[in-house]
Design a protein around this motif. Structure first.
Motif, mmCIF file in Angstrom:
data_model
loop_
_atom_site.group_PDB
_atom_site.id
_atom_site.type_symbol
_atom_site.label_atom_id
_atom_site.label_comp_id
_atom_site.label_asym_id
_atom_site.label_seq_id
_atom_site.Cartn_x
_atom_site.Cartn_y
_atom_site.Cartn_z
ATOM 1 N N UNK A 23 0.839 -1.544 0.237
ATOM 2 C CA UNK A 23 -0.221 0.502 0.102
ATOM 3 C C UNK A 23 1.225 1.310 0.086
ATOM 4 N N UNK A 24 2.486 1.373 0.510
ATOM 5 C CA UNK A 24 2.861 2.145 0.918
ATOM 6 C C UNK A 24 3.528 2.128 -0.328
ATOM 7 N N UNK A 25 3.841 1.339 -1.393
ATOM 8 C CA UNK A 25 4.578 1.289 -2.151
ATOM 9 C C UNK A 25 4.561 0.601 -3.341
ATOM 10 N N UNK A 26 2.974 1.024 -4.153
ATOM 11 C CA UNK A 26 2.077 0.249 -5.026
ATOM 12 C C UNK A 26 3.347 0.307 -5.954
ATOM 13 N N UNK A 27 4.246 0.975 -6.822
ATOM 14 C CA UNK A 27 4.664 0.749 -7.906
ATOM 15 C C UNK A 27 5.964 -1.271 -7.943
ATOM 16 N N UNK A 28 5.449 -2.160 -6.675
ATOM 17 C CA UNK A 28 6.333 -2.484 -5.788
ATOM 18 C C UNK A 28 5.761 -3.977 -5.570
ATOM 19 N N UNK A 29 4.358 -3.701 -5.898
ATOM 20 C CA UNK A 29 3.046 -4.820 -4.962
ATOM 21 C C UNK A 29 3.118 -6.100 -5.432
ATOM 22 N N UNK A 30 3.823 -6.274 -6.613
ATOM 23 C CA UNK A 30 4.229 -7.990 -7.509
ATOM 24 C C UNK A 30 5.598 -8.081 -6.829
ATOM 25 N N UNK A 31 6.325 -7.459 -7.141
ATOM 26 C CA UNK A 31 7.754 -7.828 -6.690
ATOM 27 C C UNK A 31 8.150 -7.992 -5.352
ATOM 28 N N UNK A 32 6.957 -7.694 -4.213
ATOM 29 C CA UNK A 32 6.708 -7.606 -2.812
ATOM 30 C C UNK A 32 5.574 -9.068 -2.061
ATOM 31 N N UNK A 33 4.456 -9.636 -3.470
ATOM 32 C CA UNK A 33 3.551 -10.965 -3.732
ATOM 33 C C UNK A 33 4.340 -11.733 -4.543
ATOM 34 N N UNK A 34 5.494 -11.209 -5.020
ATOM 35 C CA UNK A 34 6.211 -12.740 -5.388
ATOM 36 C C UNK A 34 7.106 -13.262 -4.284
ATOM 37 N N UNK A 35 7.770 -12.152 -3.719
ATOM 38 C CA UNK A 35 8.352 -12.625 -2.949
ATOM 39 C C UNK A 35 8.398 -13.389 -1.043
ATOM 40 N N UNK A 36 6.684 -12.848 -1.227
ATOM 41 C CA UNK A 36 6.042 -13.725 -0.280
ATOM 42 C C UNK A 36 5.706 -14.529 -0.272
ATOM 43 N N UNK A 37 4.486 -15.078 -1.489
ATOM 44 C CA UNK A 37 4.382 -16.104 -1.704
ATOM 45 C C UNK A 37 4.903 -17.679 -1.707
ATOM 46 N N UNK A 38 5.848 -17.572 -2.317
ATOM 47 C CA UNK A 38 6.994 -19.063 -1.832
ATOM 48 C C UNK A 38 7.061 -19.402 -0.983
ATOM 49 N N UNK A 39 7.549 -18.670 0.167
ATOM 50 C CA UNK A 39 7.977 -18.766 1.211
ATOM 51 C C UNK A 39 6.621 -19.722 2.029
ATOM 52 N N UNK A 40 5.699 -18.047 2.084
ATOM 53 C CA UNK A 40 4.849 -18.643 2.101
ATOM 54 C C UNK A 40 3.778 -19.930 2.197
ATOM 55 N N UNK A 41 4.164 -20.444 1.104
ATOM 56 C CA UNK A 41 3.576 -21.312 0.979
ATOM 57 C C UNK A 41 4.105 -22.870 1.687
#
Length: 118
Positions: A23-41
């Motif tokens: 929300x604070x860095x909308x331009x990096x939302x996809x990068x942050x999501x991709x960095x989060x989703x694999x370790x989470x799953x």
């Protein structure tokens, strides 16, 4: 706390922190999501599987932890190669997100394992 409850907790935590950061860095939302989703799953799968192994045969937990860690490293290597080969984006937010979630989720996994052994 059961493995399912803990998995829901870390899922909500990860999605919530991703939302706050993105929300604070909308331009990096996809990068942050991709960095989060694999370790989470992988973390959720690992917690649920280790919980099942601990209930059925606690003596096998250590060998399962070692094998799952090796499997995680292979998966993460393939994931990194895939992400960097097929996606065009700024790699630094992805790497920072991945490392942050990777460390946080491994600490959470260690605390969950400690709780089921006590």
């Amino acid at each position: 706390m059961s493995a399912i409850q803990f998995s829901i907790f870390i899922g909500v935590f990860c999605i919530g922190t991703w939302g706050l950061i993105a929300g604070g860095m909308m331009q990096y939302a996809k990068e942050i999501f991709l960095g989060m989703i694999a370790p989470l799953i992988i973390g959720v799968i690992s917690i649920v599987y280790l919980s099942i192994v601990h209930k059925n045969s606690p003596e096998k937990v250590t060998s399962v932890i070692v094998k799952s860690f090796a499997g995680k490293m292979v998966f993460y290597a393939v994931y990194f190669v895939y992400i960097f080969a097929f996606y065009t984006f700024n790699p630094m937010p992805f790497i920072l997100s991945f490392v942050g979630y990777f460390i946080t989720l491994h600490i959470g996994e260690a605390l969950f394992l400690r709780s089921i052994f006590n």
